[in-house]
Write an enzyme that holds these catalytic residues in place. Structure first.
Site, PDB file in Angstrom:
ATOM      1  N   PRO A  16       0.821  -1.217   0.000  1.00  0.00           N
ATOM      2  CA  PRO A  16       0.000   0.000   0.000  1.00  0.00           C
ATOM      3  C   PRO A  16       0.854   1.266   0.000  1.00  0.00           C
ATOM      4  O   PRO A  16       1.826   1.369   0.758  1.00  0.00           O
ATOM      5  CB  PRO A  16      -0.798  -0.107   1.308  1.00  0.00           C
ATOM      6  CG  PRO A  16      -0.060  -1.073   2.159  1.00  0.00           C
ATOM      7  CD  PRO A  16       0.741  -1.957   1.264  1.00  0.00           C
ATOM      8  N   CYS A 101       2.279   2.437  10.346  1.00  0.00           N
ATOM      9  CA  CYS A 101       2.101   3.867  10.090  1.00  0.00           C
ATOM     10  C   CYS A 101       2.571   4.684  11.287  1.00  0.00           C
ATOM     11  O   CYS A 101       2.064   4.525  12.393  1.00  0.00           O
ATOM     12  CB  CYS A 101       0.632   4.171   9.822  1.00  0.00           C
ATOM     13  SG  CYS A 101       0.320   5.930   9.721  1.00  0.00           S
ATOM     14  N   LYS A 140       0.807  -5.737   8.734  1.00  0.00           N
ATOM     15  CA  LYS A 140       1.989  -5.147   8.096  1.00  0.00           C
ATOM     16  C   LYS A 140       2.711  -4.270   9.109  1.00  0.00           C
ATOM     17  O   LYS A 140       2.102  -3.415   9.743  1.00  0.00           O
ATOM     18  CB  LYS A 140       1.573  -4.320   6.879  1.00  0.00           C
ATOM     19  CG  LYS A 140       2.747  -3.640   6.185  1.00  0.00           C
ATOM     20  CD  LYS A 140       2.382  -3.189   4.795  1.00  0.00           C
ATOM     21  CE  LYS A 140       3.526  -2.484   4.084  1.00  0.00           C
ATOM     22  NZ  LYS A 140       3.838  -1.164   4.640  1.00  0.00           N
ATOM     23  N   ASN A 202       9.663  -6.781   2.584  1.00  0.00           N
ATOM     24  CA  ASN A 202       9.342  -5.536   1.871  1.00  0.00           C
ATOM     25  C   ASN A 202      10.441  -4.502   2.108  1.00  0.00           C
ATOM     26  O   ASN A 202      11.064  -4.472   3.152  1.00  0.00           O
ATOM     27  CB  ASN A 202       7.975  -5.021   2.392  1.00  0.00           C
ATOM     28  CG  ASN A 202       7.660  -3.583   1.996  1.00  0.00           C
ATOM     29  OD1 ASN A 202       7.468  -2.737   2.869  1.00  0.00           O
ATOM     30  ND2 ASN A 202       7.611  -3.297   0.720  1.00  0.00           N
ATOM     31  N   GLY A 203      10.629  -3.671   1.094  1.00  0.00           N
ATOM     32  CA  GLY A 203      11.537  -2.534   1.211  1.00  0.00           C
ATOM     33  C   GLY A 203      12.553  -2.484   0.091  1.00  0.00           C
ATOM     34  O   GLY A 203      13.357  -3.409  -0.072  1.00  0.00           O
ATOM     35  N   ASP A 204      12.457  -1.411  -0.708  1.00  0.00           N
ATOM     36  CA  ASP A 204      13.474  -1.099  -1.730  1.00  0.00           C
ATOM     37  C   ASP A 204      13.607  -2.113  -2.853  1.00  0.00           C
ATOM     38  O   ASP A 204      14.654  -2.160  -3.493  1.00  0.00           O
ATOM     39  CB  ASP A 204      14.853  -0.954  -1.074  1.00  0.00           C
ATOM     40  CG  ASP A 204      15.020   0.404  -0.425  1.00  0.00           C
ATOM     41  OD1 ASP A 204      14.023   1.142  -0.331  1.00  0.00           O
ATOM     42  OD2 ASP A 204      16.144   0.732  -0.016  1.00  0.00           O
ATOM     43  N   ARG A 227       7.193   1.339  -3.963  1.00  0.00           N
ATOM     44  CA  ARG A 227       7.698   2.366  -4.873  1.00  0.00           C
ATOM     45  C   ARG A 227       8.269   1.768  -6.153  1.00  0.00           C
ATOM     46  O   ARG A 227       8.161   2.365  -7.224  1.00  0.00           O
ATOM     47  CB  ARG A 227       8.737   3.218  -4.141  1.00  0.00           C
ATOM     48  CG  ARG A 227       8.096   4.063  -3.034  1.00  0.00           C
ATOM     49  CD  ARG A 227       9.127   4.629  -2.101  1.00  0.00           C
ATOM     50  NE  ARG A 227       9.862   3.575  -1.430  1.00  0.00           N
ATOM     51  CZ  ARG A 227      11.078   3.698  -0.922  1.00  0.00           C
ATOM     52  NH1 ARG A 227      11.683   4.863  -1.000  1.00  0.00           N
ATOM     53  NH2 ARG A 227      11.671   2.688  -0.322  1.00  0.00           N
TER      54      ARG A 227
HETATM   55  C1  LIG Z   1       3.796   7.667  -0.091  1.00  0.00           C
HETATM   56  C2  LIG Z   1       3.764   6.423   0.715  1.00  0.00           C
HETATM   57  C3  LIG Z   1       2.576   5.978   1.220  1.00  0.00           C
HETATM   58  C4  LIG Z   1       2.515   4.801   1.998  1.00  0.00           C
HETATM   59  N1  LIG Z   1       1.320   4.377   2.459  1.00  0.00           N
HETATM   60  C5  LIG Z   1       1.251   3.227   3.203  1.00  0.00           C
HETATM   61  C6  LIG Z   1      -0.015   2.750   3.684  1.00  0.00           C
HETATM   62  O1  LIG Z   1      -1.083   3.293   3.420  1.00  0.00           O
HETATM   63  N2  LIG Z   1       0.014   1.626   4.454  1.00  0.00           N
HETATM   64  C7  LIG Z   1       1.168   0.951   4.758  1.00  0.00           C
HETATM   65  O2  LIG Z   1       1.136  -0.051   5.440  1.00  0.00           O
HETATM   66  N3  LIG Z   1       2.362   1.381   4.274  1.00  0.00           N
HETATM   67  C8  LIG Z   1       2.419   2.495   3.502  1.00  0.00           C
HETATM   68  N4  LIG Z   1       3.618   2.897   2.997  1.00  0.00           N
HETATM   69  C9  LIG Z   1       4.799   2.030   3.174  1.00  0.00           C
HETATM   70  C10 LIG Z   1       4.915   1.063   1.984  1.00  0.00           C
HETATM   71  O3  LIG Z   1       3.836   0.172   1.902  1.00  0.00           O
HETATM   72  C11 LIG Z   1       6.218   0.232   2.038  1.00  0.00           C
HETATM   73  O4  LIG Z   1       6.239  -0.495   3.236  1.00  0.00           O
HETATM   74  C12 LIG Z   1       7.448   1.115   1.958  1.00  0.00           C
HETATM   75  O5  LIG Z   1       7.296   2.095   0.955  1.00  0.00           O
HETATM   76  C13 LIG Z   1       8.699   0.269   1.644  1.00  0.00           C
HETATM   77  O6  LIG Z   1       8.521  -0.468   0.470  1.00  0.00           O
HETATM   78  P1  LIG Z   1       9.039   0.031  -0.973  1.00  0.00           P
HETATM   79  O7  LIG Z   1      10.492   0.373  -0.813  1.00  0.00           O
HETATM   80  O8  LIG Z   1       8.775  -1.140  -1.875  1.00  0.00           O
HETATM   81  O9  LIG Z   1       8.241   1.261  -1.337  1.00  0.00           O
HETATM   82  C14 LIG Z   1       3.694   4.064   2.245  1.00  0.00           C
HETATM   83  C15 LIG Z   1       4.896   4.513   1.711  1.00  0.00           C
HETATM   84  C16 LIG Z   1       4.945   5.665   0.955  1.00  0.00           C
HETATM   85  C17 LIG Z   1       6.253   6.108   0.375  1.00  0.00           C
END
Ligand SMILES: Cc1cc2nc3c(=O)[nH]c(=O)nc-3n(C[C@H](O)[C@H](O)[C@H](O)COP(=O)(O)O)c2cc1C
Length: 389
Positions: A16, A101, A140, A202-204, A227
């Site tokens: 998300p 969050c 999560k 999860n992450g990056d 992302r």
């Molecule tokens: C703009 C933004 C909004 C996000 N919104 C949520 C959210 O609604 N719920 C949640 O559990 N994590 C949220 N996250 C965290 C992401 O789900 C994810 O854990 C985090 O971006 C790391 O993963 P990634 O590097 O693949 O983006 C958000 C992250 C970003 C940057």
């Protein structure tokens, strides 16, 4: 893979991203393929129960947007339970609980990351939800509040006992925000802490080889991409292909030896999407935004989406400065037409970007030991409640 009673066609998940992972984006990702389960932006359990139209818009879906998990946040057990029941009745495939969050407004009332600090209370809340619905309930989280308080392994164990069907873990602490490196060992400790519930790392993850490295080094059952999917909605399709066509890396038994497991040599990657394909998908994304949000709002929302596509176009300032002003589909197409014409100066005779204008390779924080990469692009954080995620 399975999550409780749910069978998924792949072990790749869309994370998300509040403000971005709305219905149009999920449909874009699903049309390209490779994703096993998508999750909505987080939605307030109480707002759903109060039938707040904004909350309902967040959970808007479509038959082709399936299977879909809806992410809830809240800290009042009865509200979380009732909202989960409401979502089950509306056809949600799973309910995910936000425990990551860090927004003050959410944490101050005991939701989001604050749930990582009160294990018994959190487990009781989860137990109430699990026993109220048949669909899987997942959670999560981040690794913990900070490096001194890595609570994810204990929390994961407690949540497994409370009946969660899967655990998603972003390999950073709340204090880290989006800085530093994703801690694969931290994710691995969560995997080791649970008995059998699937842990999704999860992450990056911004490349198929980063996904593979996370699988190989953490032992996770799936990976979730946020992302990276925004940069590249093809990432699920490409990762699935890559995982099917590369042999598993040998598992290291000692944590100290893990640092330099590079991607295997017999790498099989699908070719990068062409410029024309990127444009096709971007236009489809806008059409879906207009369908779901109406032309005016859809176009205004798309102002912050289009620059994510253009990051892989090569030189793109001419596109970015104009696309942030669009209000109609016609304006968008004017901007695009102008840009395509302007971009020709950077192309060779075959219509390909000249090497010096090609975007830098993407590289995940935890892949930095890769010797072949000289230039690299960091994973940007989209505008939104970012410093707080
Ligand atoms: C703009 C933004 C909004 C996000 N919104 C949520 C959210 O609604 N719920 C949640 O559990 N994590 C949220 N996250 C965290 C992401 O789900 C994810 O854990 C985090 O971006 C790391 O993963 P990634 O590097 O693949 O983006 C958000 C992250 C970003 C940057």
């Amino acid at each position: 893979m399975r999550i409780g009673s749910l069978t998924l066609t792949s072990n790749l998940f869309l994370s998300p991203l509040a403000g971005y992972t709305n219905l149009p984006f999920r449909l874009v990702v699903r049309e390209i393929g490779g994703v096993g389960l998508c999750t909505t932006d987080l939605v307030n359990a109480r707002s759903l129960l109060e039938k707040n139209p904004k909350a309902f818009k967040l959970v808007e879906t479509h038959p082709s947007d399936s299977p879909l998990a809806i992410q809830l946040f809240g800290s009042v057990p009865e509200e979380m339970r009732d909202a989960a029941q409401m979502l089950e009745a509306r056809g949600a495939a799973a309910v995910d609980i936000n425990m990551g969050c860090p927004v003050r407004k959410v944490c101050n009332v005991g939701g989001g990351s604050a749930m990582m600090t009160g294990l018994n209370k959190t487990a009781a809340l989860v137990r109430g939800m699990v026993s109220a619905v048949k669909i899987p309930v997942t959670a999560k989280m981040r690794l913990g509040w900070d490096d001194q308080n890595i609570t994810a392994p204990d929390l994961a164990r407690a949540l497994e006992d409370a009946g969660v069907a899967a655990i998603f873990v972003h390999g950073r602490t709340r204090q880290q925000g989006f800085g530093g490196t994703v801690n694969l060992m931290g994710i691995r400790k969560v995997v080791a802490a649970v008995k059998q519930v699937p842990v999704i790392g999860n992450g990056d993850i911004i490349t198929p080889s980063a996904a593979k490295k996370m699988f190989d080094e953490t032992g996770c059952a799936g990976v979730s991409i946020g992302r990276g999917a925004f940069y590249n909605p093809w990432i699920f399709q490409h990762t699935l292909y890559y995982l099917k066509n590369t042999s598993p890396a040998p598992r290291e038994t000692s944590g100290a030896k893990e640092k330099n497991l590079a991607a295997p040599a017999d790498v099989k990657l699908l070719p990068e999407p062409s410029f024309a394909e990127r444009i096709r998908v971007m236009c489809r994304h806008l059409d879906l935004m207009i369908e779901v949000f109406g032309e005016s709002l859809g176009c205004r929302m798309f102002r912050k989406v289009a620059p994510w596509y253009s990051r892989r176009f090569g030189p793109c300032h001419e596109f970015n400065k104009r696309v942030v002003q669009i209000s109609t589909r016609a304006e968008f197409h004017n901007v695009l037409e102008h840009y395509i014409h302007w971009r020709r100066q950077f192309l060779d005779d075959q219509g390909e970007l000249l090497p010096r204008f090609q975007p830098s390779p993407m590289i995940a924080s935890f892949m930095r030991a890769e010797p072949a990469v000289v230039q690299r692009e960091q994973v940007s954080v989209p505008k939104g409640p970012v410093e707080v995620w």
